[in-house]
Structure formats: C-alpha cells, structure tokens
Design a protein around this motif. Sequence first.
Motif, PDB file in Angstrom:
ATOM      1  N   GLY A 134      -0.416   2.010 -53.597  1.00 26.47           N
ATOM      2  CA  GLY A 134      -0.846   0.662 -53.947  1.00 26.47           C
ATOM      3  C   GLY A 134       0.261  -0.374 -53.869  1.00 26.47           C
ATOM      4  O   GLY A 134      -0.008  -1.572 -53.850  1.00 26.47           O
ATOM      5  N   THR A 135       1.521   0.080 -53.825  1.00 28.74           N
ATOM      6  CA  THR A 135       2.620  -0.893 -53.782  1.00 28.74           C
ATOM      7  C   THR A 135       3.015  -1.257 -52.357  1.00 28.74           C
ATOM      8  O   THR A 135       3.894  -2.090 -52.162  1.00 28.74           O
ATOM      9  CB  THR A 135       3.865  -0.338 -54.504  1.00 28.74           C
ATOM     10  N   LEU A 136       2.367  -0.625 -51.366  1.00 28.42           N
ATOM     11  CA  LEU A 136       2.718  -0.934 -49.971  1.00 28.42           C
ATOM     12  C   LEU A 136       2.091  -2.261 -49.540  1.00 28.42           C
ATOM     13  O   LEU A 136       1.116  -2.725 -50.121  1.00 28.42           O
ATOM     14  CB  LEU A 136       2.192   0.170 -49.049  1.00 28.42           C
ATOM     15  N   SER A 137       2.667  -2.855 -48.512  1.00 26.32           N
ATOM     16  CA  SER A 137       2.063  -4.058 -47.946  1.00 26.32           C
ATOM     17  C   SER A 137       0.816  -3.661 -47.156  1.00 26.32           C
ATOM     18  O   SER A 137       0.602  -2.495 -46.873  1.00 26.32           O
ATOM     19  CB  SER A 137       3.059  -4.744 -47.024  1.00 26.32           C
ATOM     20  N   GLY A 138       0.015  -4.663 -46.816  1.00 29.71           N
ATOM     21  CA  GLY A 138      -1.221  -4.386 -46.104  1.00 29.71           C
ATOM     22  C   GLY A 138      -0.999  -3.599 -44.817  1.00 29.71           C
ATOM     23  O   GLY A 138      -1.723  -2.643 -44.522  1.00 29.71           O
ATOM     24  N   GLY A 139       0.006  -4.005 -44.050  1.00 29.09           N
ATOM     25  CA  GLY A 139       0.280  -3.327 -42.795  1.00 29.09           C
ATOM     26  C   GLY A 139       0.705  -1.887 -43.020  1.00 29.09           C
ATOM     27  O   GLY A 139       0.253  -0.972 -42.329  1.00 29.09           O
ATOM     28  N   GLU A 140       1.557  -1.707 -44.052  1.00 28.65           N
ATOM     29  CA  GLU A 140       2.009  -0.346 -44.350  1.00 28.65           C
ATOM     30  C   GLU A 140       0.850   0.522 -44.817  1.00 28.65           C
ATOM     31  O   GLU A 140       0.765   1.700 -44.479  1.00 28.65           O
ATOM     32  CB  GLU A 140       3.107  -0.391 -45.426  1.00 28.65           C
ATOM     33  N   GLN A 141      -0.051  -0.094 -45.595  1.00 27.54           N
ATOM     34  CA  GLN A 141      -1.218   0.666 -46.043  1.00 27.54           C
ATOM     35  C   GLN A 141      -2.070   1.101 -44.859  1.00 27.54           C
ATOM     36  O   GLN A 141      -2.586   2.215 -44.813  1.00 27.54           O
ATOM     37  CB  GLN A 141      -2.072  -0.175 -47.003  1.00 27.54           C
ATOM     38  N   GLN A 142      -2.206   0.203 -43.874  1.00 28.82           N
ATOM     39  CA  GLN A 142      -2.980   0.559 -42.686  1.00 28.82           C
ATOM     40  C   GLN A 142      -2.317   1.706 -41.934  1.00 28.82           C
ATOM     41  O   GLN A 142      -2.971   2.631 -41.478  1.00 28.82           O
ATOM     42  CB  GLN A 142      -3.131  -0.658 -41.776  1.00 28.82           C
ATOM     43  N   MET A 143      -0.993   1.620 -41.831  1.00 28.32           N
ATOM     44  CA  MET A 143      -0.268   2.721 -41.169  1.00 28.32           C
ATOM     45  C   MET A 143      -0.493   4.016 -41.937  1.00 28.32           C
ATOM     46  O   MET A 143      -0.707   5.076 -41.345  1.00 28.32           O
ATOM     47  CB  MET A 143       1.232   2.421 -41.149  1.00 28.32           C
ATOM     48  N   LEU A 144      -0.450   3.916 -43.265  1.00 33.28           N
ATOM     49  CA  LEU A 144      -0.650   5.109 -44.083  1.00 33.28           C
ATOM     50  C   LEU A 144      -2.044   5.684 -43.846  1.00 33.28           C
ATOM     51  O   LEU A 144      -2.203   6.905 -43.703  1.00 33.28           O
ATOM     52  CB  LEU A 144      -0.455   4.768 -45.563  1.00 33.28           C
ATOM     53  N   ALA A 145      -3.052   4.789 -43.783  1.00 33.31           N
ATOM     54  CA  ALA A 145      -4.413   5.271 -43.566  1.00 33.31           C
ATOM     55  C   ALA A 145      -4.526   5.985 -42.225  1.00 33.31           C
ATOM     56  O   ALA A 145      -5.166   7.035 -42.122  1.00 33.31           O
ATOM     57  CB  ALA A 145      -5.391   4.106 -43.644  1.00 33.31           C
ATOM     58  N   ILE A 146      -3.883   5.428 -41.191  1.00 28.74           N
ATOM     59  CA  ILE A 146      -3.928   6.072 -39.873  1.00 28.74           C
ATOM     60  C   ILE A 146      -3.152   7.382 -39.905  1.00 28.74           C
ATOM     61  O   ILE A 146      -3.623   8.419 -39.441  1.00 28.74           O
ATOM     62  CB  ILE A 146      -3.360   5.131 -38.793  1.00 28.74           C
ATOM     63  N   ALA A 147      -1.967   7.333 -40.531  1.00 31.82           N
ATOM     64  CA  ALA A 147      -1.139   8.540 -40.592  1.00 31.82           C
ATOM     65  C   ALA A 147      -1.866   9.645 -41.341  1.00 31.82           C
ATOM     66  O   ALA A 147      -1.831  10.816 -40.948  1.00 31.82           O
ATOM     67  CB  ALA A 147       0.182   8.223 -41.286  1.00 31.82           C
ATOM     68  N   ARG A 148      -2.551   9.264 -42.413  1.00 27.43           N
ATOM     69  CA  ARG A 148      -3.277  10.250 -43.212  1.00 27.43           C
ATOM     70  C   ARG A 148      -4.360  10.931 -42.372  1.00 27.43           C
ATOM     71  O   ARG A 148      -4.553  12.145 -42.439  1.00 27.43           O
ATOM     72  CB  ARG A 148      -3.909   9.535 -44.415  1.00 27.43           C
ATOM     73  N   ALA A 149      -5.047  10.113 -41.551  1.00 31.92           N
ATOM     74  CA  ALA A 149      -6.066  10.708 -40.678  1.00 31.92           C
ATOM     75  C   ALA A 149      -5.430  11.587 -39.612  1.00 31.92           C
ATOM     76  O   ALA A 149      -5.964  12.636 -39.250  1.00 31.92           O
ATOM     77  CB  ALA A 149      -6.904   9.611 -40.030  1.00 31.92           C
ATOM     78  N   LEU A 150      -4.240  11.172 -39.127  1.00 35.10           N
ATOM     79  CA  LEU A 150      -3.591  11.966 -38.072  1.00 35.10           C
ATOM     80  C   LEU A 150      -3.098  13.311 -38.604  1.00 35.10           C
ATOM     81  O   LEU A 150      -2.958  14.264 -37.847  1.00 35.10           O
ATOM     82  CB  LEU A 150      -2.416  11.190 -37.478  1.00 35.10           C
ATOM     83  N   MET A 151      -2.826  13.377 -39.923  1.00 35.60           N
ATOM     84  CA  MET A 151      -2.438  14.653 -40.521  1.00 35.60           C
ATOM     85  C   MET A 151      -3.511  15.711 -40.296  1.00 35.60           C
ATOM     86  O   MET A 151      -3.252  16.896 -40.328  1.00 35.60           O
ATOM     87  CB  MET A 151      -2.208  14.503 -42.035  1.00 35.60           C
ATOM     88  N   GLN A 152      -4.748  15.238 -40.093  1.00 36.56           N
ATOM     89  CA  GLN A 152      -5.851  16.177 -39.884  1.00 36.56           C
ATOM     90  C   GLN A 152      -5.925  16.643 -38.434  1.00 36.56           C
ATOM     91  O   GLN A 152      -6.793  17.441 -38.096  1.00 36.56           O
ATOM     92  CB  GLN A 152      -7.171  15.521 -40.309  1.00 36.56           C
ATOM     93  N   LYS A 153      -5.058  16.126 -37.560  1.00 34.96           N
ATOM     94  CA  LYS A 153      -5.109  16.463 -36.133  1.00 34.96           C
ATOM     95  C   LYS A 153      -6.541  16.436 -35.612  1.00 34.96           C
ATOM     96  O   LYS A 153      -7.068  17.439 -35.139  1.00 34.96           O
ATOM     97  CB  LYS A 153      -4.528  17.872 -35.906  1.00 34.96           C
ATOM     98  N   PRO A 154      -7.193  15.288 -35.736  1.00 38.71           N
ATOM     99  CA  PRO A 154      -8.627  15.258 -35.415  1.00 38.71           C
ATOM    100  C   PRO A 154      -8.874  15.424 -33.912  1.00 38.71           C
ATOM    101  O   PRO A 154      -8.040  15.050 -33.091  1.00 38.71           O
ATOM    102  CB  PRO A 154      -9.045  13.861 -35.874  1.00 38.71           C
ATOM    103  N   LYS A 155     -10.033  15.989 -33.589  1.00 35.39           N
ATOM    104  CA  LYS A 155     -10.448  16.045 -32.189  1.00 35.39           C
ATOM    105  C   LYS A 155     -10.919  14.666 -31.755  1.00 35.39           C
ATOM    106  O   LYS A 155     -10.717  14.271 -30.620  1.00 35.39           O
ATOM    107  CB  LYS A 155     -11.572  17.060 -32.017  1.00 35.39           C
ATOM    108  N   VAL A 156     -11.567  13.947 -32.674  1.00 26.93           N
ATOM    109  CA  VAL A 156     -11.936  12.559 -32.406  1.00 26.93           C
ATOM    110  C   VAL A 156     -11.516  11.716 -33.608  1.00 26.93           C
ATOM    111  O   VAL A 156     -11.841  12.055 -34.748  1.00 26.93           O
ATOM    112  CB  VAL A 156     -13.455  12.401 -32.187  1.00 26.93           C
ATOM    113  N   LEU A 157     -10.790  10.657 -33.333  1.00 31.94           N
ATOM    114  CA  LEU A 157     -10.361   9.758 -34.403  1.00 31.94           C
ATOM    115  C   LEU A 157     -11.239   8.519 -34.388  1.00 31.94           C
ATOM    116  O   LEU A 157     -11.341   7.836 -33.367  1.00 31.94           O
ATOM    117  CB  LEU A 157      -8.894   9.366 -34.190  1.00 31.94           C
TER     118      LEU A 157
END
Lengths: 235, 477
Positions: A134-157
Amino acid sequence: MVLETEDLRVDYGHVRALRGVSLKVRRGSLVTLIGANGAGKSTTLKAIIGLVRPSGGRVFFENRDITGRPTHKLVAQGLSLVPEGRHIFPDLTVRENLKLGALLIRDRREEERRLAEVMEMFPRLGERLNQKGGTLSGGEQQMLAIARALMQKPKVLLLDEPSLGLAPNLVQLIFEKLEELKRGGATILLVEQNAYQALRIADYAYVLETGRIALEGPAKALAEDRRVIEHYLGG
Amino acid sequence: MIEGFYRAIARLPWWLRWSLAALILGVVVGFVGSVQAAQGEAGPGLLPQFLNHFINGLALGCIYALIALGFTMIYAVVELLQFAHADIFMLGSFGAYFALRWGISNLYLEGAVPLWAVVVMAALVGMAVAGLLGYLVEKLAYRPLRLRGAAPVAGLIAAIGLSIMLQNLANIFFSPDPRSFPPQSFVIYQLEVADTPDFQRPRRFRVVNQTAWQAPEELMGRDFYLRIKARSQRGESAFSPPVKVEGRESARFIRFGEEAQEGGLSIGFVSYSRRVDERGRQLLTISWEKPPLDAISFPELVPRTPLTLMGSGVDAVTVTPVQLIIFAGTLVLFLVLFILLYRTQLGIALRGVSQDPMAIKLMGVDADTIVSFTFVLVSASAGLAGVLWGLYLVQIFPLMGLFPGIKSIVAAVVGGMGNVPGAVVGGLTVGVLENLVKGFIADRYSPLADAIVFLLLILILLVKPSGLLGSPKVEKV
C-alpha cells in the motif's frame, strides 16, 4: 488457439454487458481488446477467468471448455489476470505479494528463480521488497500486480487496463515491459483504453462496442482504419 | 459495521472526546481510588494487592485474548461478528468435560497415562470439538449466506440466532446446572466374578462411577463368588471381601466390618436382589456402598496451592499453577499462530483474504477454503479458552459463554477490530482492568464493577478511536 471465446454473453441483472463476443488468441501473440468505457472489455476478461458467470456462450482454453469454472482452478491451469485497479494486497509486503503469486508452486527453488526473474524485469520492486504494497506509488503498484501475475508463469496473461491512472512516462514504461514479455514469447490478452499504445504493440486487435465486437483485424491495419482513428485515436 | 463505530467516535469534536474522557477518569477514580484509601489499614499493602490483581487479570485476559482472536480474525476475513463464537467456547469446554468423563480419566485411573497428559489430552479434545463446530457453523450457516451475496446484517442475525440455538441445545442436552470441571468423584469399579472363592481365572466387568450392576443372563440361577475392586487416587486398588451369591436366594445384604479395609479404602456393604421384570425375565442386581469420596475422587488436574513470587504472609504475591498453565497455553497458541500467519504461505494467503477476497482467487486459491480454515483455527483457540476457563473457575455451564463473549468482543474492539496483535492487547487490557476494578472497588459499589470496566474501555476509545493497535482504515474504493 490457446484461448477462444464463442458467442460469450454476460448479464448483470437486466443489463446486458456482453451480447456475444467471439475472440481468439493464438499462442505467442499479443491480442488487444479496445473500446470505450462500459463497452464490456473488463467483463470479457472477468467472464473468461470465472469472476463473473456467463449467461451464454463458451470459453475454451487449450481446446477445453472452461466456461464457468472457478477462478482458482483456472489460475492453476495457467490463466492469470492482472485486474483493473491492480488489487495488490496493501498490508502485505512486496515480497509477500509476490509469494502469493507463487502460492501454487511447491518447489522453493523454483519460487526463488521466478522471484529473481521478475525482479530483473522490475528492478524497482527489488529495492522495495520489504515495503508494504500500500505504500508504493501507483506505477510501482501496477508493476507489482504484473510481477505477481508473472510469478504464476501463466500460459495466457490477461491484463485489464494496466495503464489506467498512470503518468505518461510510466505508461510508456509499462508498455515497454509488455513488449519485452511479447518478445520473450508470452501470450497476452490486453484490455486497454489507450488504443494508440495498445495497437502499436499488438499483433491482432478487437474493437468492442456496447458488448459486441464491432471491428477486428491485424493491429497495424486497424491503426490505419478510418473509424478507429476517429473514435479511438482521437484522429 | 465496526468501522462505522470507530468512525463515529473519531468524528466527535476533539474537545468533546477529551472532556468525556476526563469525566470518565474522574468517575472511576472517585469510585475506586478514594474508597480504597480509607480501607487499606490493617490489610495487605497496596503494592502486593495491586500485583495480585494484576496477575489474576493477566490470566483472565489471556482467556479473553484467545476468544477475541476469533472475533477479530473472522471479522477480518468475512466481515462478520460471529456471536456464536462465545458458544463454541462453551462447547469446547463441554467437549473436554465429556472426554474426561468418558475416557481420559479412565486412562489415568488405570495408570496408562500421567496426570499432565490428561490435561493436555482434555485441551486437545476441547480444541478439536470446537474446531469441528467452527467448521460446521461456517459451512452450514454463513457460507450459504455469503455465496448468495446476503447483506452483512443477515450474517449478524444468523450469528445471533445460532448463538441462541447453541445455548438452548446445550441447556436441553447438558442441563442448565453448573458442573464441576474436571468431573469430580470418579470411581472405577471392577467386578470380579469366579466359581471358586480363591478367584482363579475371574471374569471381570467394569463399572464407571456407579454403585450398581446388572448381572448378565448367564449368571442367573448359579452360585458364584463376587468381589468389587475400586481404584484409589494414588493408583492402589482395594477389594471388597468376596461375596457368595447364591442362585436360590432372592436377596441378601452383607455388611463388612472394619477388618475389611485394605489400602485405606473400604467398601462397606454389598447387597444383591433378584426380581422378575414385566417380560418374565430374571434380573440380578448387585449394588454396593460408595467408598468415602475424598479417598478416591479424581485428583485435581492441576494443584491448587499457589506459588509465592515475592513477599510473605498477607503481603505475598502469588500465582497459581492453573494461571501458569493459562499463560503457557496462551503463549504457545499465539506463538504457533504468529508463525503460521507470518511465516507460511497459508498464513500469507489468510491475511490476503482479509485484504482482498477477489485478488486471492487470482492467486489460485479457493477463498472458501481459507475462510473454512480460519474458522477452524479460531474456534480451536476458543475451545482451548473453554478448557482453560474450566480449569480456572472449576465449573462449566451452558450460558458460560455470555460474559466472556461480550468482554472478548469488547477486547477485540478496544484492540482494533481485525488486528490479531490487537486481540491480545485488548484481551489483556480488559482482563487486567476488570480485576483491578473488582479488586479495589468498595463492597457496596461492587455491582457497578463491570460498568466501570466498560467506562474505562470507552475512555480508551475516546483517546484512540481506532482501537489500541488499529489504524484508521483507508476507505475501500
């Protein structure tokens, strides 16, 4: 086709949000879904990943019918969504957020490897691993959201409005990262209001209008289409 | 729901909040402080008194904390005030009670397990019963509401209804009367039946805590020898002298003299009688005298003798072994809980659910599973609280959850609803304040003690409207 919807329909009460959406995503391609506010872009993604229940039509993932299956099972099968509004866990640290992304991985070393990968992609997150989300900036939060999804190594993102509410230089950064992912062979379905950027990096595009697909075609062609330029590129 | 309450307090103008706080402080000092100053002449000194009340308060507070944990975590995960949680606390202690009565005590009396293992086993059974109940309650009552997207007030009403139902079911099945905990005066009798008076190859029958026995059919009309064995609390056994039961006789009463004593116990008489029941069957009933209670009653699970920490005589500061067990049990449970919450993926997921239930699904976790797990976890903790409460106050009854329940809800609110460390701090605060107020208040004001405790808690909220450890929440968009 790794992901395909067939005449997908969703009703919210009496409001018909989707009136038959058919789209296809080829493996290794970046497909974008553009359209105005309320056209049904987010709903399409939610219906694919089971967050809303379709009232008709079907969704296929790797040629299997996955219509109406619960979200957590689809995630385990290889679909990941970066939701609109990011939805990171504000009171968990960046590391814990990423750990949750890797929740289904039993192998600790594999988890560490993926963590290293996403931190290489988003060095900014690496510097803030022990900070609360919650203390990250908006852009950092977006990066975190993408990074979190990439941790799942999705077949489709699936990405829902990743550039929403970000400063122009951050928008640029996010799209660069998406291009990078695409070059790495990722399959992406991107929902965007920023049609210009989306068409620039996409292979194929769909234009959604009031719950229907109004136009579709290779992104390059659509970017030059007169109707698209008028309505979505502020031409 | 609770956030609204916090906000309402926070919205009061600062001067109103602070003057209300000062007023409360004045009232409390007036009731408690002044009276005590006049009293404290010949009795124990003020400091030892204070320390003793403080220690008692910590023990009570630990139990409140164990219950408050449930209110706060369930609220964090599903935004529900689980009123029936207090009754799960009650049923946990009943679970342990019946386990002691029907099995665990026998294991001890038969010498199979040591006494400390009895305490541990009783606690584990209480936790298991409560945990199972928590699981069922969530699955059968709250989940259907949640899946249908019912309004929060529907959950609240369901919770209140469930609480009333559980209390009354307990009243019906367990009777409203208090029972001593652990169950007292347990005696195991072993009946030995043989054909010869030297009791070669006897047949043995076991009777728990009863003083009559119905002989099986194959003994009808036969002569046989019988003796009764009871187990004493140190594990030694005592036999009654052998009795010859004659097949022809219809009834007999045999009284034994002093010489029949063995191992400090005596079974003073044995009698038997026959009758024919309405279906024409012969019944042979053997009954005997109960040995003196103090001789074979089940030992205290935990010794009552207090340990002196400092001082002596009236100025002694003491702690009882039960209190030490309460401290230890609470400490272990919270340590395990914090390791679970902060060091395991499941724990991270659990905290995640409370922050964003939708996003947790996107992590590939079934949110319902996490909710179930939470209910089991906190209900088991309430079960432990129930067993500790039983050990501490040595009696249990179906409505016992009422006051600890209310105080634990208050503890959770004061600590900061939804905040796990807050439940600990809040529980200890309520427990300590309660004991200090009750300890120092003059006798004629003692009915007001609880009211004064609650006044003090309101004072805390006036000073810190989001609770002791709560942070003013960012509005969800």
